[in-house]
Design an enzyme around this catalytic site. Structure first.
Site, PDB file in Angstrom:
ATOM      1  N   ASP A   1       0.872  -1.177  -0.068  1.00 39.12           N
ATOM      2  CA  ASP A   1       0.072   0.000  -0.054  1.00 39.12           C
ATOM      3  C   ASP A   1       1.032   1.284  -0.122  1.00 39.12           C
ATOM      4  O   ASP A   1       1.682   1.574   0.935  1.00 39.12           O
ATOM      5  CB  ASP A   1      -0.867  -0.098   1.290  1.00 39.12           C
ATOM      6  CG  ASP A   1      -1.957   1.266   1.281  1.00 39.12           C
ATOM      7  OD1 ASP A   1      -2.709   1.199   0.486  1.00 39.12           O
ATOM      8  OD2 ASP A   1      -1.501   1.962   2.079  1.00 39.12           O
TER       9      ASP A   1
ATOM     10  N   GLU B   1      -2.185  -1.539  -6.104  1.00 36.93           N
ATOM     11  CA  GLU B   1      -3.138  -0.783  -6.568  1.00 36.93           C
ATOM     12  C   GLU B   1      -2.982   0.028  -7.860  1.00 36.93           C
ATOM     13  O   GLU B   1      -1.881   0.670  -7.765  1.00 36.93           O
ATOM     14  CB  GLU B   1      -3.771  -0.108  -5.323  1.00 36.93           C
ATOM     15  CG  GLU B   1      -5.253   0.150  -5.571  1.00 36.93           C
ATOM     16  CD  GLU B   1      -5.959   0.946  -4.175  1.00 36.93           C
ATOM     17  OE1 GLU B   1      -7.032   0.955  -4.329  1.00 36.93           O
ATOM     18  OE2 GLU B   1      -5.167   1.082  -3.309  1.00 36.93           O
TER      19      GLU B   1
ATOM     20  N   ASP C   1      -2.965   1.881   6.750  1.00 34.02           N
ATOM     21  CA  ASP C   1      -2.151   1.497   5.648  1.00 34.02           C
ATOM     22  C   ASP C   1      -1.819  -0.102   5.681  1.00 34.02           C
ATOM     23  O   ASP C   1      -1.816  -0.689   4.889  1.00 34.02           O
ATOM     24  CB  ASP C   1      -0.522   2.300   5.808  1.00 34.02           C
ATOM     25  CG  ASP C   1      -1.111   3.602   5.503  1.00 34.02           C
ATOM     26  OD1 ASP C   1      -2.201   3.977   4.776  1.00 34.02           O
ATOM     27  OD2 ASP C   1      -0.074   4.487   5.773  1.00 34.02           O
TER      28      ASP C   1
END
Length: 391
Positions: free
Chosen positions: A185, A269, A351
């Protein structure tokens, strides 16, 4: 696979002059070709179909350059003929990208800004020097790779320093993996948080050197434009910008190499970086982290070290989803740095929770929306528990 190799040159004063001549000829060829092609497009837009001119290719542009430009500019013969050839090839590629709406209209180049040129021909590599056509042997600041042949090289000037880059053939290096699946992340507070619990703090080089940069820019305002002192101040500013970029790249290279070497599958992501840059409150912090460069480096390093890179859809609710029970929150503000689930009382760093969800999403086949059947079943079970508790 092909990898790019870049190093700094160590030319003497005479070689610096010939390098600058090559960059000037390449820039002149680009600007001349751009002027000609723009006039052709303007002519075609104001004339009927029968009077339209054919848009020239890179070969056509070079033939016109040899016939019209070189006889009038003798300094073209002082450099290698491949410098203007490659400049026109790059111009043709730029127009193709423009016509396919990948990029915008090509722009004219200015002296001293992104000076570069490409050469090919008789290129030889030594221990710490390289032989270039029409230039000769030039020293490098570091040792060059062994048993490598370079068909073409690109030389650029940045902040008063000359760099050379070329492609080398490299075999994939499959390394022993310590972790099977890891979720990564990215954030502005910490550069990367892994699902294993590791946290990597970003260099934040721009933030650390912003005061020094502002001071240099303030002093430069009081210089007479294009004077010697103004040029010296401009060089200092460019060198500081280059230092900021190098610190950021060094941090990203160390992180991406660690991820690709030690993890079999890396899940990230698909961030909307351009949308994040549009937010004036986040733009500076996002640019200082280098999210785009992180993904670019990770893509080729996963191929180099035999790892798999999985990119989850940007609409996947990694931050809003509880990694323990699967409950999805309706909203989650940026100020909430600790994720707290109202239904299972699970609490964890925001996170880290997102990284755990990315790792679970990447452990199975991810669909277009970022969710697979196993995740859907798990979240449905979580919703059933929620409904049962409410009843």
């Amino acid at each position: 696979m092909l990898l790019g190799f870049k190093t700094e040159l160590h030319p003497n004063n005479k070689q610096k002059t010939i390098l600058a001549k090559h960059a000037g000829v390449a820039r002149h060829a680009w600007n001349w070709g751009l002027w000609l092609t723009k006039n052709i497009l303007n002519h075609n837009s104001h004339n009927p179909a029968r009077d339209k001119l054919k848009f020239p290719s890179a070969i056509d542009l070079h033939k016109l350059l040899v016939a019209m430009v070189k006889p009038q500019n003798f300094w073209y013969y002082e450099v290698s003929k491949t410098a203007p050839q490659y400049a026109l090839r790059y111009l043709s590629l730029a127009w193709k990208r423009c016509f396919s709406k990948v990029s915008g209209i090509p722009k004219f180049k200015k002296k001293g800004r992104d000076d570069s040129f490409t050469l090919d021909g008789s290129i030889s590599l030594g221990f710490n020097h390289i032989k270039l056509p029409r230039i000769g042997w030039i020293k490098t600041f570091e040792v060059l790779p062994d048993n490598v042949t370079a068909k073409s090289v690109t030389i650029t000037k940045k902040a008063g320093r000359w760099f050379i880059s070329f492609k080398i053939e490299t075999e994939p290096q499959v390394t022993e993996k310590l972790v099977d699946v890891v979720g990564v992340d990215l954030g502005v507070k910490s550069l990367a948080t892994l699902s294993t619990g590791e946290v990597f703090v970003g260099a934040k080089s721009y933030k650390k050197l912003e005061t020094k940069l502002s001071r240099l820019q303030y002093l430069n305002r009081h210089q007479v434009k294009f004077s010697k002192n103004w040029k010296k101040a401009q060089l200092k500013i460019a060198q500081l910008h280059n230092r900021i970029a190098n610190i950021r790249k060094d941090t990203l290279h160390k992180l991406t190499t660690y991820l690709a070497k030690n993890h079999s599958q890396i899940v990230i992501e698909d961030l909307n970086v351009s949308g994040m840059m549009a937010n004036h409150k986040l733009a500076k912090a996002v640019a200082d982290m280098g999210f785009y460069e992180f993904r670019r480096q990770l893509e080729y390093k996963c191929e180099l070290y035999g790892s798999q890179l999985t990119v989850v859809d940007r609409w996947f609710p990694s931050s809003k989803t509880c990694s323990n029970c699967g409950n999805v929150k309706e909203s989650l503000s940026l100020s909430e740095r600790v994720f707290k689930c109202e239904y299972c009382n699970f609490s964890c760093d925001r996170d880290l929770n997102a990284a755990l969800n990315l790792a679970m999403a990447g452990s199975s086949s991810v669909s277009v929306c970022g969710l697979d059947n196993a995740d859907v079943a798990r979240w449905e079970a979580g919703i059933e528990q929620i409904i049962y508790r409410k009843s």
